[in-house]
Motif scaffolding. Sequence first.
Motif, PDB file in Angstrom:
ATOM      1  N   ILE A 218       0.828  -1.197   0.000  1.00 22.00           N
ATOM      2  CA  ILE A 218       0.000   0.000   0.000  1.00 22.00           C
ATOM      3  C   ILE A 218       0.866   1.252   0.000  1.00 22.00           C
ATOM      4  N   ASN A 219       2.021   1.205   0.656  1.00 25.85           N
ATOM      5  CA  ASN A 219       2.942   2.340   0.596  1.00 25.85           C
ATOM      6  C   ASN A 219       3.305   2.684  -0.845  1.00 25.85           C
ATOM      7  N   ALA A 220       3.576   1.661  -1.637  1.00 21.90           N
ATOM      8  CA  ALA A 220       3.940   1.876  -3.036  1.00 21.90           C
ATOM      9  C   ALA A 220       2.769   2.459  -3.822  1.00 21.90           C
ATOM     10  N   LEU A 221       1.564   1.973  -3.544  1.00 23.02           N
ATOM     11  CA  LEU A 221       0.381   2.510  -4.232  1.00 23.02           C
ATOM     12  C   LEU A 221       0.179   3.985  -3.884  1.00 23.02           C
ATOM     13  N   PHE A 222       0.342   4.315  -2.610  1.00 23.14           N
ATOM     14  CA  PHE A 222       0.208   5.710  -2.192  1.00 23.14           C
ATOM     15  C   PHE A 222       1.250   6.583  -2.894  1.00 23.14           C
ATOM     16  N   TRP A 223       2.499   6.137  -2.874  1.00 23.20           N
ATOM     17  CA  TRP A 223       3.588   6.907  -3.494  1.00 23.20           C
ATOM     18  C   TRP A 223       3.325   7.096  -4.983  1.00 23.20           C
ATOM     19  N   LYS A 224       2.890   6.058  -5.655  1.00 25.48           N
ATOM     20  CA  LYS A 224       2.581   6.136  -7.084  1.00 25.48           C
ATOM     21  C   LYS A 224       1.474   7.165  -7.331  1.00 25.48           C
ATOM     22  N   GLY A 225       0.486   7.183  -6.432  1.00 26.93           N
ATOM     23  CA  GLY A 225      -0.633   8.092  -6.599  1.00 26.93           C
ATOM     24  C   GLY A 225      -0.263   9.559  -6.491  1.00 26.93           C
ATOM     25  N   LEU A 226       0.846   9.873  -5.835  1.00 24.76           N
ATOM     26  CA  LEU A 226       1.262  11.260  -5.712  1.00 24.76           C
ATOM     27  C   LEU A 226       1.532  11.897  -7.065  1.00 24.76           C
ATOM     28  N   PHE A 227       1.856  11.083  -8.033  1.00 18.43           N
ATOM     29  CA  PHE A 227       2.264  11.592  -9.335  1.00 18.43           C
ATOM     30  C   PHE A 227       1.208  11.338 -10.412  1.00 18.43           C
ATOM     31  N   GLU A 228      -0.014  11.109  -9.943  1.00 18.89           N
ATOM     32  CA  GLU A 228      -1.162  10.978 -10.826  1.00 18.89           C
ATOM     33  C   GLU A 228      -2.243  11.941 -10.343  1.00 18.89           C
ATOM     34  N   GLU A 229      -3.225  12.231 -11.181  1.00 21.80           N
ATOM     35  CA  GLU A 229      -4.243  13.216 -10.799  1.00 21.80           C
ATOM     36  C   GLU A 229      -5.169  12.705  -9.707  1.00 21.80           C
ATOM     37  N   LYS A 230      -5.444  11.396  -9.714  1.00 20.33           N
ATOM     38  CA  LYS A 230      -6.365  10.831  -8.734  1.00 20.33           C
ATOM     39  C   LYS A 230      -5.651   9.804  -7.861  1.00 20.33           C
ATOM     40  N   PRO A 231      -6.056   9.688  -6.593  1.00 16.95           N
ATOM     41  CA  PRO A 231      -5.413   8.738  -5.675  1.00 16.95           C
ATOM     42  C   PRO A 231      -5.558   7.288  -6.151  1.00 16.95           C
ATOM     43  N   THR A 232      -4.616   6.478  -5.763  1.00 14.78           N
ATOM     44  CA  THR A 232      -4.654   5.052  -6.114  1.00 14.78           C
ATOM     45  C   THR A 232      -5.218   4.201  -4.981  1.00 14.78           C
ATOM     46  N   GLU A 282       8.893  19.940  -3.299  1.00 16.76           N
ATOM     47  CA  GLU A 282       9.854  19.370  -4.241  1.00 16.76           C
ATOM     48  C   GLU A 282       9.358  18.090  -4.893  1.00 16.76           C
ATOM     49  N   LEU A 283       8.344  17.450  -4.309  1.00 18.80           N
ATOM     50  CA  LEU A 283       7.816  16.215  -4.882  1.00 18.80           C
ATOM     51  C   LEU A 283       7.054  16.470  -6.179  1.00 18.80           C
ATOM     52  N   GLY A 284       6.461  17.636  -6.299  1.00 19.26           N
ATOM     53  CA  GLY A 284       5.650  17.911  -7.484  1.00 19.26           C
ATOM     54  C   GLY A 284       4.398  17.050  -7.517  1.00 19.26           C
ATOM     55  N   CYS A 285       3.696  16.957  -6.391  1.00 16.85           N
ATOM     56  CA  CYS A 285       2.478  16.141  -6.308  1.00 16.85           C
ATOM     57  C   CYS A 285       1.471  16.606  -7.353  1.00 16.85           C
ATOM     58  N   LYS A 286       0.920  15.668  -8.114  1.00 10.84           N
ATOM     59  CA  LYS A 286       0.005  15.999  -9.207  1.00 10.84           C
ATOM     60  C   LYS A 286      -1.465  15.763  -8.859  1.00 10.84           C
ATOM     61  N   MET A 287      -1.749  15.218  -7.683  1.00  7.29           N
ATOM     62  CA  MET A 287      -3.134  14.941  -7.323  1.00  7.29           C
ATOM     63  C   MET A 287      -3.936  16.230  -7.197  1.00  7.29           C
ATOM     64  N   LYS A 288      -5.164  16.187  -7.686  1.00  7.43           N
ATOM     65  CA  LYS A 288      -6.041  17.340  -7.549  1.00  7.43           C
ATOM     66  C   LYS A 288      -7.502  16.881  -7.536  1.00  7.43           C
ATOM     67  N   GLY A 289      -8.341  17.688  -6.907  1.00  3.22           N
ATOM     68  CA  GLY A 289      -9.757  17.350  -6.804  1.00  3.22           C
ATOM     69  C   GLY A 289     -10.515  17.610  -8.083  1.00  3.22           C
ATOM     70  N   PRO A 290     -11.809  17.319  -8.073  1.00  2.00           N
ATOM     71  CA  PRO A 290     -12.560  16.803  -6.919  1.00  2.00           C
ATOM     72  C   PRO A 290     -12.297  15.315  -6.692  1.00  2.00           C
ATOM     73  N   PHE A 291     -12.433  14.894  -5.426  1.00  2.00           N
ATOM     74  CA  PHE A 291     -12.216  13.501  -5.064  1.00  2.00           C
ATOM     75  C   PHE A 291     -13.557  12.841  -4.773  1.00  2.00           C
ATOM     76  N   GLU A 292     -13.756  11.648  -5.330  1.00  2.00           N
ATOM     77  CA  GLU A 292     -15.066  10.999  -5.313  1.00  2.00           C
ATOM     78  C   GLU A 292     -15.363  10.194  -4.051  1.00  2.00           C
ATOM     79  N   ASP A 293     -14.352   9.851  -3.285  1.00  2.00           N
ATOM     80  CA  ASP A 293     -14.530   8.898  -2.189  1.00  2.00           C
ATOM     81  C   ASP A 293     -15.552   9.336  -1.144  1.00  2.00           C
ATOM     82  N   ASN A 294     -16.361   8.386  -0.713  1.00  4.62           N
ATOM     83  CA  ASN A 294     -17.247   8.582   0.430  1.00  4.62           C
ATOM     84  C   ASN A 294     -17.311   7.283   1.209  1.00  4.62           C
ATOM     85  N   TRP A 295     -16.165   6.893   1.762  1.00  5.50           N
ATOM     86  CA  TRP A 295     -16.085   5.682   2.573  1.00  5.50           C
ATOM     87  C   TRP A 295     -16.413   6.031   4.020  1.00  5.50           C
ATOM     88  N   LYS A 296     -17.389   5.342   4.576  1.00  4.77           N
ATOM     89  CA  LYS A 296     -17.749   5.504   5.981  1.00  4.77           C
ATOM     90  C   LYS A 296     -17.401   4.205   6.703  1.00  4.77           C
TER      91      LYS A 296
END
Length: 334
Positions: A218-232, A282-296
């Motif tokens: 999951i750490n790798a998925l999170f890190w990968k998601g930093l450089f994409e528009e939507k979270p992984t 310095e990471l250049g995070c590319k993620m941006k909203g809107p974010f669809e998640d609604n996990w309760k």
Amino acid sequence: MSTPLVFITGATGFIGAQVVATTLQAGYRVRLSIRKAEQEAIIRARYAGYNGHEGIEFAVIPDLSKQESFSSALVGVDYVFHLASPTPDSGDIQSDYIDPAVEGTLSILRAAQAFEQIKKIVVVSSLLSLGPVDTIFQHEVSLRDNTGETIPVDVSMALPEGFAGEILKYSASKIKAHEATRDFIKNNAISYKLITFHPTFVLGDSLLRKGPKDISGINALFWKGLFEEKPTIHHSWVHVRDVADAHVRVLETEIETGKEVILARPVDWEDVVSHINEKYPELGCKMKGPFEDNWKVDTTTAEEILGMKWRSGHSIIDDLIQQQLALQAKAGSS
């Protein structure tokens, strides 16, 4: 009175390694299952700086699905943490995923019946075992523990190719293994307390990592998601250290057999992105909203019974990113 002994499977994994460290720090002795004898030296070196590290024993168990494998491993054991779980990269949903997951759990539960001194067993399952098999692909989710609900799994279901199909197989195996655990409780008069943990996406710093390229899970998925528009991954996380803390807490808490405990904390992706951009530009995070998640995700059981106080989302982010940046810097200077 001798120091209590905890038998731990899955100690060589990301979560298991932290559970071992926290258990030792809490003053317990540990006996760790390993597949090969040569793993012992590596693991002993990992805990050389931990208080109580001399209280480490090992049991070589090549196949955790065989009940007889535990005949000597459980001698003198007071508590059991069962974290080991088969995670094949591909294969048949029944024979390669479900069957090993079910038998890997039932074998240790059956074996423990012969050891009356064992007081508690904690089986680490997954949040995915408490919802439909396709939960991980849903943006609207509401999950609670201790509902008694039986989750249907169609082993003949059509599966997509690639990663999505493997995730569905993994989810099915978690559902069926947890169902088998609940059935075991119903059908057997067990002398020990049996509790199941259901962590969500487990993140944080790792005790196993040596370099920047060995980021995984999951750490790798999170890190990968930093450089994409939507979270992984979805916006329900838990720090690996909180999962480890929960293990020690359950040893010191009155809790009934069969209790399910979700380990999770909600995070807000807008806040996550803001924190990363502000602290790590310095990471250049590319993620941006809107974010669809609604996990309760209801964590009442963990908070009221175990007294869990969750580490913040920022703490999870910082521990993960700072370790990765430190390893990158070390690799760049070598």
